[in-house]
Structure formats: structure tokens, C-alpha cells
Design an enzyme around this catalytic site. Sequence first.
Site, PDB file in Angstrom:
ATOM      1  N   TRP A 262       0.819  -1.205   0.000  1.00  0.00           N
ATOM      2  CA  TRP A 262       0.000   0.000   0.000  1.00  0.00           C
ATOM      3  C   TRP A 262       0.858   1.262   0.000  1.00  0.00           C
ATOM      4  O   TRP A 262       0.570   2.240  -0.693  1.00  0.00           O
ATOM      5  CB  TRP A 262      -0.944  -0.047   1.183  1.00  0.00           C
ATOM      6  CG  TRP A 262      -2.020   0.989   1.273  1.00  0.00           C
ATOM      7  CD1 TRP A 262      -2.587   1.424   2.439  1.00  0.00           C
ATOM      8  CD2 TRP A 262      -2.701   1.718   0.232  1.00  0.00           C
ATOM      9  NE1 TRP A 262      -3.563   2.374   2.172  1.00  0.00           N
ATOM     10  CE2 TRP A 262      -3.648   2.570   0.821  1.00  0.00           C
ATOM     11  CE3 TRP A 262      -2.572   1.731  -1.158  1.00  0.00           C
ATOM     12  CZ2 TRP A 262      -4.462   3.431   0.086  1.00  0.00           C
ATOM     13  CZ3 TRP A 262      -3.391   2.594  -1.898  1.00  0.00           C
ATOM     14  CH2 TRP A 262      -4.319   3.422  -1.267  1.00  0.00           C
TER      15      TRP A 262
ATOM     16  N   GLY B 154     -10.686   3.755   3.045  1.00  0.00           N
ATOM     17  CA  GLY B 154     -11.641   3.558   1.966  1.00  0.00           C
ATOM     18  C   GLY B 154     -11.349   2.299   1.190  1.00  0.00           C
ATOM     19  O   GLY B 154     -10.317   1.649   1.377  1.00  0.00           O
TER      20      GLY B 154
ATOM     21  N   LYS C 126     -13.718  -3.858   9.678  1.00  0.00           N
ATOM     22  CA  LYS C 126     -14.013  -4.534   8.402  1.00  0.00           C
ATOM     23  C   LYS C 126     -13.076  -5.705   8.147  1.00  0.00           C
ATOM     24  O   LYS C 126     -13.452  -6.687   7.483  1.00  0.00           O
ATOM     25  CB  LYS C 126     -13.971  -3.521   7.247  1.00  0.00           C
ATOM     26  CG  LYS C 126     -12.632  -2.813   7.048  1.00  0.00           C
ATOM     27  CD  LYS C 126     -11.774  -3.452   5.988  1.00  0.00           C
ATOM     28  CE  LYS C 126     -10.452  -2.733   5.820  1.00  0.00           C
ATOM     29  NZ  LYS C 126      -9.608  -3.358   4.778  1.00  0.00           N
TER      30      LYS C 126
ATOM     31  N   SER D  69      -8.370  -9.573  -1.294  1.00  0.00           N
ATOM     32  CA  SER D  69      -8.462  -9.324   0.141  1.00  0.00           C
ATOM     33  C   SER D  69      -7.682 -10.362   0.936  1.00  0.00           C
ATOM     34  O   SER D  69      -7.975 -11.555   0.893  1.00  0.00           O
ATOM     35  CB  SER D  69      -9.933  -9.341   0.573  1.00  0.00           C
ATOM     36  OG  SER D  69     -10.041  -9.354   1.986  1.00  0.00           O
ATOM     37  N   ARG D  70      -6.694  -9.915   1.692  1.00  0.00           N
ATOM     38  CA  ARG D  70      -5.893 -10.829   2.509  1.00  0.00           C
ATOM     39  C   ARG D  70      -6.718 -11.432   3.648  1.00  0.00           C
ATOM     40  O   ARG D  70      -6.573 -12.608   3.980  1.00  0.00           O
ATOM     41  CB  ARG D  70      -4.667 -10.101   3.071  1.00  0.00           C
ATOM     42  CG  ARG D  70      -3.680  -9.640   2.012  1.00  0.00           C
ATOM     43  CD  ARG D  70      -2.373  -9.219   2.621  1.00  0.00           C
ATOM     44  NE  ARG D  70      -2.489  -8.013   3.420  1.00  0.00           N
ATOM     45  CZ  ARG D  70      -2.320  -6.778   2.948  1.00  0.00           C
ATOM     46  NH1 ARG D  70      -2.059  -6.592   1.665  1.00  0.00           N
ATOM     47  NH2 ARG D  70      -2.405  -5.729   3.740  1.00  0.00           N
TER      48      ARG D  70
ATOM     49  N   VAL E 176       0.656  -8.636   5.993  1.00  0.00           N
ATOM     50  CA  VAL E 176      -0.072  -8.602   7.253  1.00  0.00           C
ATOM     51  C   VAL E 176      -1.573  -8.627   6.978  1.00  0.00           C
ATOM     52  O   VAL E 176      -2.082  -7.846   6.191  1.00  0.00           O
ATOM     53  CB  VAL E 176       0.279  -7.334   8.063  1.00  0.00           C
ATOM     54  CG1 VAL E 176      -0.581  -7.247   9.323  1.00  0.00           C
ATOM     55  CG2 VAL E 176       1.756  -7.340   8.436  1.00  0.00           C
TER      56      VAL E 176
ATOM     57  N   GLU F 199      -4.535  -7.745   9.037  1.00  0.00           N
ATOM     58  CA  GLU F 199      -4.781  -7.072  10.307  1.00  0.00           C
ATOM     59  C   GLU F 199      -5.938  -7.678  11.101  1.00  0.00           C
ATOM     60  O   GLU F 199      -5.953  -7.622  12.327  1.00  0.00           O
ATOM     61  CB  GLU F 199      -5.043  -5.582  10.082  1.00  0.00           C
ATOM     62  CG  GLU F 199      -3.810  -4.773   9.674  1.00  0.00           C
ATOM     63  CD  GLU F 199      -2.857  -4.500  10.828  1.00  0.00           C
ATOM     64  OE1 GLU F 199      -3.056  -5.053  11.937  1.00  0.00           O
ATOM     65  OE2 GLU F 199      -1.897  -3.736  10.625  1.00  0.00           O
TER      66      GLU F 199
END
Length: 352
Positions: A15, A148, A202, A265-266, A290, A292
Site C-alpha cells: 500500500w 476507503g 471490516k 483481500s488478505r 499482514v 490485520e
Amino acid sequence: MKPGVPVCVLGAGAWGTALAVHAACRGDTVLWARDAELLAQMRRRGENTRYLPGIELPQGLRFEESTVAALRHAAGQGLVVLAVPVAALRELARSLRDCWARGDAQAPAALLILAKGFEQGSAALPHQVVAQELQGLARAPAVGMLSGPSFAQEVARGLPVALVAAGAPALTRCAVRALHGAAMRVYASDDLAGVAVGGAVKNVLAIACGVSDGLQQGANARAALITRGLAEMARLGHALGARQETFMGLSGMGDLVLTCTGELSRNRRVGLQLAAGKDLQAVVRDLGHVAEGVYTARTVLELARSQGLQMPITEQVCALLERRTDAAGALEALLAREPRTESESPESGDAS
């Protein structure tokens, strides 16, 4: 037209690199990483093969392994972006405070945090962690968050994305000026608590959706988890001082839908692997990034309980992560709950 805001991105994960790619196409940008070997590889190959393979880095993007030199780039009116996981945020913020306190570099106008989650142990949100470490600084920058629905690979490729910068007006003005443009839209919000809670919760809910998808429970089940998960998110956010409408926006519903359904999506991937019966430690190790939600779930549940709130989806995710149940057992526990009215007030703590 170049925006004229120098940007310093601290952290060269997926990111951080993606945002640096975008910022470098708009203005003078420096990317810092603690790993000198990673920086050397990016200089040499023009690509972050470890975290963002296949993305060509702009020629104008500069790399810096010296923290002081990187911070000097954004001194005064610049923007410093903290692109490290929550677990590394306090140490980095402390090093920045020491640097600014010594006068090695002038503090920037704004400090923008990308991390999403709660700090283990303190249960502090990312902006709270940074604010704690900057206390007593004579000239502290405005602190906020960028959140976002955004996968790093798509941002780096220049695909359309809409984000929200949350914080005081000075922070949001600087962030919008530096980052808004091309395929990226940056909206402003003053609900820092709401944006932070949405970004944290989320990830936990995405694990639940991954489990459901891994068990082949269908689109109806996924939609139900997202909708009732949104209710859990808003319930906790309201208790922590957030505004309800924030959770209907980009950092709430938007990020939740993306993280719960997107193939990149991890956290969803963690759920898929757990549903297949794989060991959590092996899943996390094999990700290479990671996730989270794995580290945030227990803190989210403990915060909810301290506020007298029910978060049954989060509770079952914790039970699964802590090996107190398996994927099928977690699903069975959710389906066995007593019926309730859909629109319970957040104060009642009774929904889901």
C-alpha cells in the site's frame, strides 16, 4: 498541474508503494523503507518485486533509507504518510518525534496514517497511537487517516479509486491537495473515530465472509454477513464517539464490501483457508503480508464487551482464530441465535 505538496511515504509495503506511485505522478515524492536491500532492489529494477510485483515505478519516484533525509523532503508544508502496520506504528511515530524534537528536520504540515486496526495491548486506534507519541512536541503536524475501499495493486495501476481523508481541516486540505487527482478521488471527513473504527472492524468481518465462502454457503449468506457486520461496526463506532453516517460511506460500507468480496483481500483469504481446515499460523506465514483482522479481532471483541455491546460475528471469528471452534461450528453458532428485530438502537447492544 503539479500540486506543489512534497510527499514522503514511510513504508514500502504494497500500500505504501502504491500510494507513492500515485503521488509521484503528481508531485515530488520520496519513498522510505527500513530495509536498505529492498530500496536498492527497487532502484535497480524499477519495481517492488517483493510487495507489488508487475508494477513499474515512476522514474520521478525517489528512494531514501535515511529517515532524517526523508523527513526533510516534506519539512514545513509537506505531507508525511505512515504506511506501516499498526504493530510498527508506535515505534515509527516515536522516532519521528525524536527527530523533530532534536531539530534534525522541521515537522511537516500533515501526517497521514494508512494503518487499519487497533493496537494490541492498548486498544488504541492508529491516530491515537501517533497522537500519544507526539505529545509535548512544540510544533506537531496535523494527524489524520486515509481509508476507503482500495486494493494496492489497482491503485498502483492507476485504476479509479475513492478514498476519505479524516482529520482536522488543515490535515484534509493538505491530503486532498497532495493526492486528489487523476483516477483518485479523495473526500474529506472530520469523523476521525468513525473512519478509524470502520477500517479496523471490516478486516475482522472479512475473515467471517471468507469462512462462509470457503464453506460454499452462497451469496445470500455473504450478503447477510456484510449487512449484519455493518451493524456490528456501527454499534462499536457509536460507542467510541463516531457518527452513524460515517459507516454508510467509503470507510464503512465501501471498505467492508470490498474486503469481504474482493479476490485480493488478505483477510478474506485467511477465512477461506481456515474453512479449508488449514492451520492459522501456516496461513498467516504463507500470505507474505499482514492480515490485520487476525490481530484485531480479540481487541474488537473486548472493546465491545467493555461497552456492553453484542458483536456475535466478531465473537465467532475470535473463537475460530483461537481454536475454540472450527469453521462449521462458528457458522452453526451464528445460525442458532435467537431472532431479534432488525433495527435495534446502537445503545441497546442487542442487535445481530
